[in-house]
Motif scaffolding. Structure first.
Motif, PDB file in Angstrom:
ATOM      1  N   GLU A  62      34.830  41.528  30.061  1.00  0.00           N
ATOM      2  CA  GLU A  62      36.114  40.931  30.439  1.00  0.00           C
ATOM      3  C   GLU A  62      36.924  41.885  31.324  1.00  0.00           C
ATOM      4  O   GLU A  62      37.610  41.450  32.247  1.00  0.00           O
ATOM      5  N   ALA A  63      36.843  43.186  31.072  1.00  0.00           N
ATOM      6  CA  ALA A  63      37.564  44.166  31.898  1.00  0.00           C
ATOM      7  C   ALA A  63      37.118  44.109  33.358  1.00  0.00           C
ATOM      8  O   ALA A  63      37.940  44.252  34.264  1.00  0.00           O
ATOM      9  N   HIS A  64      35.825  43.891  33.582  1.00  0.00           N
ATOM     10  CA  HIS A  64      35.326  43.745  34.955  1.00  0.00           C
ATOM     11  C   HIS A  64      35.952  42.510  35.617  1.00  0.00           C
ATOM     12  O   HIS A  64      36.452  42.577  36.742  1.00  0.00           O
ATOM     13  N   ILE A  65      35.892  41.402  34.902  1.00  0.00           N
ATOM     14  CA  ILE A  65      36.384  40.121  35.440  1.00  0.00           C
ATOM     15  C   ILE A  65      37.872  40.215  35.755  1.00  0.00           C
ATOM     16  O   ILE A  65      38.329  39.788  36.816  1.00  0.00           O
ATOM     17  N   ARG A  66      38.639  40.798  34.848  1.00  0.00           N
ATOM     18  CA  ARG A  66      40.086  40.920  35.069  1.00  0.00           C
ATOM     19  C   ARG A  66      40.398  41.800  36.271  1.00  0.00           C
ATOM     20  O   ARG A  66      41.299  41.497  37.049  1.00  0.00           O
ATOM     21  N   ALA A  67      39.689  42.896  36.408  1.00  0.00           N
ATOM     22  CA  ALA A  67      39.923  43.780  37.559  1.00  0.00           C
ATOM     23  C   ALA A  67      39.642  43.051  38.872  1.00  0.00           C
ATOM     24  O   ALA A  67      40.418  43.155  39.830  1.00  0.00           O
ATOM     25  N   ILE A  68      38.555  42.306  38.910  1.00  0.00           N
ATOM     26  CA  ILE A  68      38.208  41.541  40.111  1.00  0.00           C
ATOM     27  C   ILE A  68      39.280  40.482  40.389  1.00  0.00           C
ATOM     28  O   ILE A  68      39.770  40.351  41.513  1.00  0.00           O
ATOM     29  N   ALA A  69      39.643  39.744  39.340  1.00  0.00           N
ATOM     30  CA  ALA A  69      40.624  38.671  39.486  1.00  0.00           C
ATOM     31  C   ALA A  69      41.995  39.200  39.899  1.00  0.00           C
ATOM     32  O   ALA A  69      42.723  38.536  40.637  1.00  0.00           O
ATOM     33  N   ARG A  70      42.339  40.403  39.468  1.00  0.00           N
ATOM     34  CA  ARG A  70      43.625  41.001  39.842  1.00  0.00           C
ATOM     35  C   ARG A  70      43.590  41.597  41.239  1.00  0.00           C
ATOM     36  O   ARG A  70      44.599  41.604  41.948  1.00  0.00           O
ATOM     37  N   ALA A  71      42.466  42.116  41.639  1.00  0.00           N
ATOM     38  CA  ALA A  71      42.356  42.738  42.969  1.00  0.00           C
ATOM     39  C   ALA A  71      42.297  41.700  44.083  1.00  0.00           C
ATOM     40  O   ALA A  71      42.789  41.947  45.192  1.00  0.00           O
ATOM     41  N   ALA A  72      41.691  40.556  43.824  1.00  0.00           N
ATOM     42  CA  ALA A  72      41.498  39.546  44.872  1.00  0.00           C
ATOM     43  C   ALA A  72      42.813  39.070  45.512  1.00  0.00           C
ATOM     44  O   ALA A  72      42.905  39.044  46.743  1.00  0.00           O
ATOM     45  N   PRO A  73      43.844  38.695  44.741  1.00  0.00           N
ATOM     46  CA  PRO A  73      45.085  38.259  45.389  1.00  0.00           C
ATOM     47  C   PRO A  73      45.741  39.368  46.208  1.00  0.00           C
ATOM     48  O   PRO A  73      46.341  39.111  47.247  1.00  0.00           O
ATOM     49  N   VAL A  74      45.614  40.602  45.743  1.00  0.00           N
ATOM     50  CA  VAL A  74      46.188  41.738  46.470  1.00  0.00           C
ATOM     51  C   VAL A  74      45.456  41.921  47.799  1.00  0.00           C
ATOM     52  O   VAL A  74      46.078  42.062  48.856  1.00  0.00           O
ATOM     53  N   ALA A  75      44.126  41.908  47.750  1.00  0.00           N
ATOM     54  CA  ALA A  75      43.341  42.044  48.979  1.00  0.00           C
ATOM     55  C   ALA A  75      43.680  40.911  49.948  1.00  0.00           C
ATOM     56  O   ALA A  75      43.889  41.138  51.139  1.00  0.00           O
ATOM     57  N   TYR A  76      43.757  39.713  49.427  1.00  0.00           N
ATOM     58  CA  TYR A  76      44.073  38.543  50.254  1.00  0.00           C
ATOM     59  C   TYR A  76      45.470  38.664  50.871  1.00  0.00           C
ATOM     60  O   TYR A  76      45.652  38.451  52.069  1.00  0.00           O
ATOM     61  N   ALA A  77      46.455  39.016  50.056  1.00  0.00           N
ATOM     62  CA  ALA A  77      47.845  39.078  50.510  1.00  0.00           C
ATOM     63  C   ALA A  77      48.061  40.127  51.597  1.00  0.00           C
ATOM     64  O   ALA A  77      48.861  39.919  52.508  1.00  0.00           O
ATOM     65  N   PHE A  78      47.345  41.249  51.507  1.00  0.00           N
ATOM     66  CA  PHE A  78      47.564  42.345  52.446  1.00  0.00           C
ATOM     67  C   PHE A  78      46.448  42.471  53.487  1.00  0.00           C
ATOM     68  O   PHE A  78      46.339  43.476  54.171  1.00  0.00           O
ATOM     69  N   ASN A  79      45.610  41.425  53.586  1.00  0.00           N
ATOM     70  CA  ASN A  79      44.548  41.349  54.585  1.00  0.00           C
ATOM     71  C   ASN A  79      43.545  42.505  54.471  1.00  0.00           C
ATOM     72  O   ASN A  79      43.182  43.131  55.468  1.00  0.00           O
ATOM     73  N   PHE A  80      43.111  42.771  53.262  1.00  0.00           N
ATOM     74  CA  PHE A  80      42.070  43.753  52.988  1.00  0.00           C
ATOM     75  C   PHE A  80      40.785  43.014  52.622  1.00  0.00           C
ATOM     76  O   PHE A  80      40.826  41.884  52.153  1.00  0.00           O
ATOM     77  N   HIS A  81      39.673  43.668  52.788  1.00  0.00           N
ATOM     78  CA  HIS A  81      38.414  43.205  52.211  1.00  0.00           C
ATOM     79  C   HIS A  81      38.381  43.720  50.775  1.00  0.00           C
ATOM     80  O   HIS A  81      39.094  44.671  50.425  1.00  0.00           O
ATOM     81  N   LEU A  82      37.527  43.143  49.946  1.00  0.00           N
ATOM     82  CA  LEU A  82      37.328  43.594  48.572  1.00  0.00           C
ATOM     83  C   LEU A  82      35.841  43.828  48.364  1.00  0.00           C
ATOM     84  O   LEU A  82      35.026  42.930  48.588  1.00  0.00           O
ATOM     85  N   ALA A  83      35.493  45.051  47.952  1.00  0.00           N
ATOM     86  CA  ALA A  83      34.097  45.393  47.666  1.00  0.00           C
ATOM     87  C   ALA A  83      33.985  45.859  46.230  1.00  0.00           C
ATOM     88  O   ALA A  83      34.810  46.636  45.748  1.00  0.00           O
ATOM     89  N   LEU A  84      32.968  45.379  45.544  1.00  0.00           N
ATOM     90  CA  LEU A  84      32.687  45.788  44.172  1.00  0.00           C
ATOM     91  C   LEU A  84      31.481  46.720  44.207  1.00  0.00           C
ATOM     92  O   LEU A  84      30.447  46.373  44.766  1.00  0.00           O
ATOM     93  N   ILE A  85      31.628  47.875  43.590  1.00  0.00           N
ATOM     94  CA  ILE A  85      30.587  48.898  43.649  1.00  0.00           C
ATOM     95  C   ILE A  85      29.996  49.113  42.257  1.00  0.00           C
ATOM     96  O   ILE A  85      30.700  49.505  41.328  1.00  0.00           O
ATOM     97  N   GLY A  86      28.713  48.821  42.124  1.00  0.00           N
ATOM     98  CA  GLY A  86      28.009  49.082  40.875  1.00  0.00           C
ATOM     99  C   GLY A  86      28.348  48.153  39.725  1.00  0.00           C
ATOM    100  O   GLY A  86      28.215  48.532  38.564  1.00  0.00           O
ATOM    101  N   PHE A  87      28.725  46.937  40.018  1.00  0.00           N
ATOM    102  CA  PHE A  87      29.022  45.968  38.962  1.00  0.00           C
ATOM    103  C   PHE A  87      27.717  45.333  38.483  1.00  0.00           C
ATOM    104  O   PHE A  87      26.837  45.044  39.292  1.00  0.00           O
ATOM    105  N   PRO A  88      27.590  45.098  37.176  1.00  0.00           N
ATOM    106  CA  PRO A  88      26.322  44.573  36.624  1.00  0.00           C
ATOM    107  C   PRO A  88      26.195  43.051  36.718  1.00  0.00           C
ATOM    108  O   PRO A  88      26.258  42.342  35.711  1.00  0.00           O
TER     109      PRO A  88
END
Length: 189
Positions: free
Chosen positions: A17-43
């Motif tokens: 769940e910690a992985h999912i929450r981090a991804i879900a929280r990072a996505a709106p930030v990346a979107y809002a500020f025109n960043f890409h989002l990369a996940l490194i080493g997620f299972p």
């Protein structure tokens, strides 16, 4: 191109769940500020970013039910990476480890990142998930270290860092553009 890289320091065998929450929280930030989002080493059992985005979006209410993760995926701004062996993929730009304890020889300011980004340089801002931050080998591998607290050395909680790093860099970029426009209008400034 500016990219937020979330480096998995949680369980590398099982998605939590910690992985999912981090991804879900990072996505709106990346979107809002025109960043890409990369996940490194997620299972993940899958390596297709679009399928992963759909799976994560279907399990969260954060970010309007994963809407922003899906938007990033549709615009090819969502990436899945393995743990690096000798370095990060060059297409993401210059690697910057985000840390409250930057080494003096690798330290870079948020202002310098913003200035260089406006000049067209790409940066890969790597954020460690979890209480231990980034591993030593990632700090060593990264070209620069960024303390987003301007040398105060304040250790930020992961989600706080995910929000503040892109917001500060994008705000500095906007301020620099605004200053440049003022100088054109009022050359004596």
């Amino acid at each position: 191109m500016l990219t937020i890289g979330l480096y998995n320091t949680y369980d590398t065998k099982k998605l939590h769940e910690a992985h999912i929450r981090a991804i879900a929280r990072a996505a709106p930030v990346a979107y809002a500020f025109n960043f890409h989002l990369a996940l490194i080493g997620f299972p993940f059992n899958e390596d297709d970013p679009k399928i992963i985005a759909e799976n994560v979006a279907s399990t969260t209410t954060i970010g309007e039910g994963g809407r922003y993760l899906l938007e990033l995926s549709k615009s090819n701004k969502f990436h899945i990476l393995e743990f690096p062996r000798r370095g990060f993929p060059p297409q993401f730009g210059i690697s910057i480890a985000t840390t409250s304890s930057p080494s003096s020889e690798k330290s870079i300011s948020a202002l310098k990142v913003a200035e260089d980004a406006l000049r067209g340089k790409s940066f890969f801002l790597i954020i460690g998930l979890g209480r231990h931050g980034l591993p030593k080998e990632i700090l060593k591998m990264s070209r620069y270290h960024l303390d987003i607290t301007d040398g105060k050395g304040v250790s930020l909680e992961t989600c706080t860092a995910i929000g503040i790093i892109p917001a500060k860099i994008r705000t500095l970029m906007e301020a620099l553009k605004w200053r440049g426009q003022l100088r054109k209008l009022y050359p004596r400034l």
